[in-house]
Design a protein around this motif. Structure first.
Motif, PDB file in Angstrom:
ATOM      1  N   GLN A  39       0.817  -1.217   0.000  1.00  0.00           N
ATOM      2  CA  GLN A  39       0.000   0.000   0.000  1.00  0.00           C
ATOM      3  C   GLN A  39       0.853   1.272   0.000  1.00  0.00           C
ATOM      4  N   THR A  40       2.053   1.203  -0.526  1.00  0.00           N
ATOM      5  CA  THR A  40       2.926   2.374  -0.513  1.00  0.00           C
ATOM      6  C   THR A  40       2.527   3.370  -1.600  1.00  0.00           C
ATOM      7  N   SER A  41       3.021   4.590  -1.470  1.00  0.00           N
ATOM      8  CA  SER A  41       2.660   5.676  -2.374  1.00  0.00           C
ATOM      9  C   SER A  41       3.222   5.461  -3.775  1.00  0.00           C
ATOM     10  N   SER A  42       2.511   5.971  -4.773  1.00  0.00           N
ATOM     11  CA  SER A  42       3.014   5.946  -6.154  1.00  0.00           C
ATOM     12  C   SER A  42       3.502   7.320  -6.595  1.00  0.00           C
ATOM     13  N   LEU A  43       3.542   8.282  -5.660  1.00  0.00           N
ATOM     14  CA  LEU A  43       3.975   9.637  -5.983  1.00  0.00           C
ATOM     15  C   LEU A  43       5.478   9.647  -6.271  1.00  0.00           C
ATOM     16  N   VAL A  44       5.837  10.116  -7.444  1.00  0.00           N
ATOM     17  CA  VAL A  44       7.243  10.207  -7.856  1.00  0.00           C
ATOM     18  C   VAL A  44       7.698  11.661  -7.715  1.00  0.00           C
ATOM     19  N   ILE A  45       8.848  11.860  -7.087  1.00  0.00           N
ATOM     20  CA  ILE A  45       9.470  13.179  -7.041  1.00  0.00           C
ATOM     21  C   ILE A  45      10.842  13.059  -7.680  1.00  0.00           C
ATOM     22  N   ALA A  46      11.032  13.827  -8.738  1.00  0.00           N
ATOM     23  CA  ALA A  46      12.284  13.761  -9.487  1.00  0.00           C
ATOM     24  C   ALA A  46      13.233  14.894  -9.157  1.00  0.00           C
ATOM     25  N   SER A  47      12.683  16.078  -8.875  1.00  0.00           N
ATOM     26  CA  SER A  47      13.529  17.228  -8.586  1.00  0.00           C
ATOM     27  C   SER A  47      12.686  18.306  -7.916  1.00  0.00           C
ATOM     28  N   GLY A  48      13.326  19.422  -7.591  1.00  0.00           N
ATOM     29  CA  GLY A  48      12.607  20.503  -6.941  1.00  0.00           C
ATOM     30  C   GLY A  48      13.436  21.767  -6.912  1.00  0.00           C
ATOM     31  N   ARG A  49      12.786  22.833  -6.501  1.00  0.00           N
ATOM     32  CA  ARG A  49      13.476  24.115  -6.337  1.00  0.00           C
ATOM     33  C   ARG A  49      12.649  24.968  -5.399  1.00  0.00           C
ATOM     34  N   GLY A  50      13.270  25.507  -4.374  1.00  0.00           N
ATOM     35  CA  GLY A  50      12.540  26.341  -3.431  1.00  0.00           C
ATOM     36  C   GLY A  50      11.453  25.555  -2.727  1.00  0.00           C
ATOM     37  N   CYS A  51      10.203  25.977  -2.910  1.00  0.00           N
ATOM     38  CA  CYS A  51       9.068  25.317  -2.251  1.00  0.00           C
ATOM     39  C   CYS A  51       8.296  24.409  -3.195  1.00  0.00           C
ATOM     40  N   LEU A 401      -9.207  13.987   1.837  1.00  0.00           N
ATOM     41  CA  LEU A 401      -8.579  15.307   1.823  1.00  0.00           C
ATOM     42  C   LEU A 401      -7.180  15.252   1.217  1.00  0.00           C
ATOM     43  N   LYS A 402      -6.413  14.260   1.617  1.00  0.00           N
ATOM     44  CA  LYS A 402      -5.049  14.147   1.097  1.00  0.00           C
ATOM     45  C   LYS A 402      -5.059  13.975  -0.414  1.00  0.00           C
ATOM     46  N   ALA A 403      -5.917  13.087  -0.916  1.00  0.00           N
ATOM     47  CA  ALA A 403      -5.983  12.854  -2.358  1.00  0.00           C
ATOM     48  C   ALA A 403      -6.404  14.123  -3.095  1.00  0.00           C
ATOM     49  N   ALA A 404      -7.344  14.853  -2.515  1.00  0.00           N
ATOM     50  CA  ALA A 404      -7.833  16.077  -3.158  1.00  0.00           C
ATOM     51  C   ALA A 404      -6.760  17.157  -3.180  1.00  0.00           C
ATOM     52  N   LEU A 405      -5.970  17.267  -2.120  1.00  0.00           N
ATOM     53  CA  LEU A 405      -4.879  18.244  -2.084  1.00  0.00           C
ATOM     54  C   LEU A 405      -3.822  17.918  -3.134  1.00  0.00           C
ATOM     55  N   LEU A 406      -3.446  16.641  -3.228  1.00  0.00           N
ATOM     56  CA  LEU A 406      -2.468  16.231  -4.231  1.00  0.00           C
ATOM     57  C   LEU A 406      -2.986  16.489  -5.647  1.00  0.00           C
ATOM     58  N   ALA A 407      -4.269  16.204  -5.855  1.00  0.00           N
ATOM     59  CA  ALA A 407      -4.853  16.408  -7.184  1.00  0.00           C
ATOM     60  C   ALA A 407      -4.816  17.866  -7.598  1.00  0.00           C
ATOM     61  N   ARG A 408      -4.796  18.765  -6.621  1.00  0.00           N
ATOM     62  CA  ARG A 408      -4.755  20.205  -6.907  1.00  0.00           C
ATOM     63  C   ARG A 408      -3.345  20.776  -6.833  1.00  0.00           C
ATOM     64  N   GLY A 409      -2.358  19.887  -6.728  1.00  0.00           N
ATOM     65  CA  GLY A 409      -0.978  20.341  -6.818  1.00  0.00           C
ATOM     66  C   GLY A 409      -0.357  20.783  -5.518  1.00  0.00           C
ATOM     67  N   LEU A 410      -0.892  20.352  -4.378  1.00  0.00           N
ATOM     68  CA  LEU A 410      -0.285  20.691  -3.089  1.00  0.00           C
ATOM     69  C   LEU A 410       0.140  19.405  -2.391  1.00  0.00           C
ATOM     70  N   LEU A 411       1.399  19.352  -1.990  1.00  0.00           N
ATOM     71  CA  LEU A 411       1.945  18.196  -1.285  1.00  0.00           C
ATOM     72  C   LEU A 411       1.767  18.421   0.204  1.00  0.00           C
ATOM     73  N   PRO A 412       0.849  17.669   0.860  1.00  0.00           N
ATOM     74  CA  PRO A 412       0.519  17.953   2.252  1.00  0.00           C
ATOM     75  C   PRO A 412       1.272  17.046   3.225  1.00  0.00           C
ATOM     76  N   PHE A 413       1.251  17.462   4.483  1.00  0.00           N
ATOM     77  CA  PHE A 413       1.695  16.605   5.589  1.00  0.00           C
ATOM     78  C   PHE A 413       0.441  16.281   6.398  1.00  0.00           C
ATOM     79  N   ILE A 414      -0.001  15.045   6.306  1.00  0.00           N
ATOM     80  CA  ILE A 414      -1.209  14.593   6.996  1.00  0.00           C
ATOM     81  C   ILE A 414      -0.797  13.646   8.112  1.00  0.00           C
ATOM     82  N   GLN A 415      -1.296  13.892   9.315  1.00  0.00           N
ATOM     83  CA  GLN A 415      -1.023  13.011  10.450  1.00  0.00           C
ATOM     84  C   GLN A 415      -2.285  12.883  11.281  1.00  0.00           C
ATOM     85  N   ASP A 416      -2.768  11.660  11.443  1.00  0.00           N
ATOM     86  CA  ASP A 416      -3.995  11.403  12.197  1.00  0.00           C
ATOM     87  C   ASP A 416      -5.121  12.287  11.653  1.00  0.00           C
TER      88      ASP A 416
END
Length: 450
Positions: A39-51, A401-416
């Motif tokens: 059940q691990t994530s399929s989100l791929v992160i290849a690179s980044g800059r700033g935020c 909520l997490k899925a909806a945030l990702l779908a709109r281009g925001l990477l969230p930190f969700i806990q409980d």
């Protein structure tokens, strides 16, 4: 003829293939932490800059998680990347018993931010082994065994650190000895029937006082606290609490370890979170923000009387990669850049002028938000199914909520039942506004606006 270059569609297809290759290799060979492997994530992160980060296909996300609340200076800061590259060309690794300039420079910069009397740093590979070695130092210094820590805490996933942790991750890992837990202050879900911050502080202190008396003060080596518990909910301590814990420790010869792994180096808008609470610890643990996790690093900042106890006595601890040159170079570059660019001051200001007010406005609009709390770039929205009963929002809704945030281009930190709002310290007011608009839209979709 002029070469027209690669076809745009072909490039996009190649990037999609690269993302899928990354997923295939991950599914086939990588064993993930804190996960059921199917059940691990399929989100791929290849690179980044700033935020911002993106995958190979160029799909972009605004990173309001700072990965694991560690990328304080932002992704791919050029000065830090350059320092790592330059150190790699000079010396990539060295034994910890040797003397290395990069290590000395890193330690010098770290102790410069610590209270008077802290002159030594024991370097580790991360936050867990920093807490592990702080516990070791406390036990060796006092000759006592027990470590007291709160139930709402996370201190890492090594032997003593995970048993010091209070949350569910402790339970399958309770193999270390001598750990006792108590409840720290958390007014929104008070264990003490408190109705004000003052009552919560006083009653939490009385609870700790009785735990110390009941366990036997002469058996307790240290109280270990996250200055501001992070994963447990960004639980900003009430005024006076930490200073009075210090008094309790002093009364009984108990050391105070403050875990600044998540809260330190700009996260709260201060170099150390404890700078805002009139408290001086005996041992300070750090990692994450000290170099934004560019190279694994952590450590213990040691008060001089404790360090002096090992001038002629062997300290029975060490790590092959303690003070690794690449990590040390990244620390030097990170702390220098944070100082010259005013990153810590910016984190404080953006929290006061943008994040705090933005979250307060969201709380006014959405019944799902039971409480907002935080400082600097360290905030949490606690989500509830009912504001009156404070029943936590169920896991299924949090997943939505997490899925909806990702779908709109925001990477969230969700806990409980919480959304932790923890962008890099360099986040701009425009990026905060962008994130607030996404939170608003998603909260409206899931729970409706009031």
């Amino acid at each position: 003829m002029n070469d027209p270059g690669p076809d745009v569609d072909d490039v996009a297809e190649a990037r999609d293939v690269t993302d899928e290759l990354a997923r295939e290799l991950d599914r086939a060979h990588v064993f993930h932490s804190w996960s059921a492997q199917a059940q691990t994530s399929s989100l791929v992160i290849a690179s980044g800059r700033g935020c911002r980060v993106w995958d190979h296909a160029g799909v972009e996300y605004l990173d309001f998680s700072s990965q694991l609340v560690n990328v304080n200076i932002g992704h791919q800061h050029p000065a830090v990347v350059s320092a790592i590259r330059e150190q790699a060309e000079l010396l990539t690794t060295v034994a910890p018993a040797t003397v290395n300039l990069a290590r000395g420079e890193a330690a010098k910069r770290i102790v410069a931010r610590a209270p008077e009397g802290f002159r030594r740093v024991f370097f580790t590979n991360g936050g867990a082994d920093a807490n592990e070695n702080a516990i070791r130092l406390a036990r060796l210094t006092t000759g006592r065994d027990k470590i007291l820590s709160t139930y709402r805490s996370y201190h890492g996933n090594t032997g003593a650190a995970i048993v010091s942790t209070g949350d569910w991750r402790r339970v399958p890992n309770e193999f270390a000895r001598g750990h006792v837990h108590f409840f720290g202050p958390y007014l929104y879900r008070s264990e003490f029937w408190a109705r004000s911050a003052e009552e919560e502080c006083e009653r939490a202190l009385q609870h700790l006082r009785r735990v110390i008396e009941s366990e036997g003060p002469q058996t307790i080596a240290a109280v270990l606290l996250e200055t501001v518990p992070g994963t447990a909910g960004v639980l900003v301590p009430p005024p006076g609490y930490l200073a009075r814990v210090r008094e309790l420790c002093d009364r009984h010869g108990i050391l105070l370890i403050l875990d600044e792994v998540m809260a330190g180096f700009g996260r709260t808008g201060r170099w150390f979170a404890f700078d805002g609470y009139e408290v001086r610890p005996d041992l300070i643990t750090f990692a994450k923000g000290v170099n934004s996790g560019y190279v694994p690093a952590g450590g213990v900042i040691i008060d001089e009387p404790i360090a002096a106890g090992f001038d002629e006595r062997v300290f029975p601890g060490g790590l092959t990669y303690s003070g690794h040159p690449l990590a040390m170079a990244s620390i030097v570059a990170t702390l220098d850049a944070m100082a010259s660019e005013g990153v810590v001051e910016h984190a404080r200001a953006i929290g006061e002028t943008a994040i705090g007010p933005g979250l307060a406005e969201l709380a006014d609009r959405h019944e799902l938000i039971g409480e907002v709390r935080g400082e600097g770039v360290f905030w949490a929205m606690e989500l509830v199914a009912d504001r009156e009963t404070r029943e936590p929002l169920p896991a299924a809704a949090m997943g939505e909520l997490k899925a909806a945030l990702l779908a709109r281009g925001l990477l969230p930190f969700i806990q409980d039942n919480r959304i932790h709002v923890v962008p890099p310290c360099v986040v701009t007011a425009d990026e905060v506004a962008e994130a607030m608009a996404i939170y608003d839209e998603v909260l409206s979709a899931v729970g409706g606006a009031s």
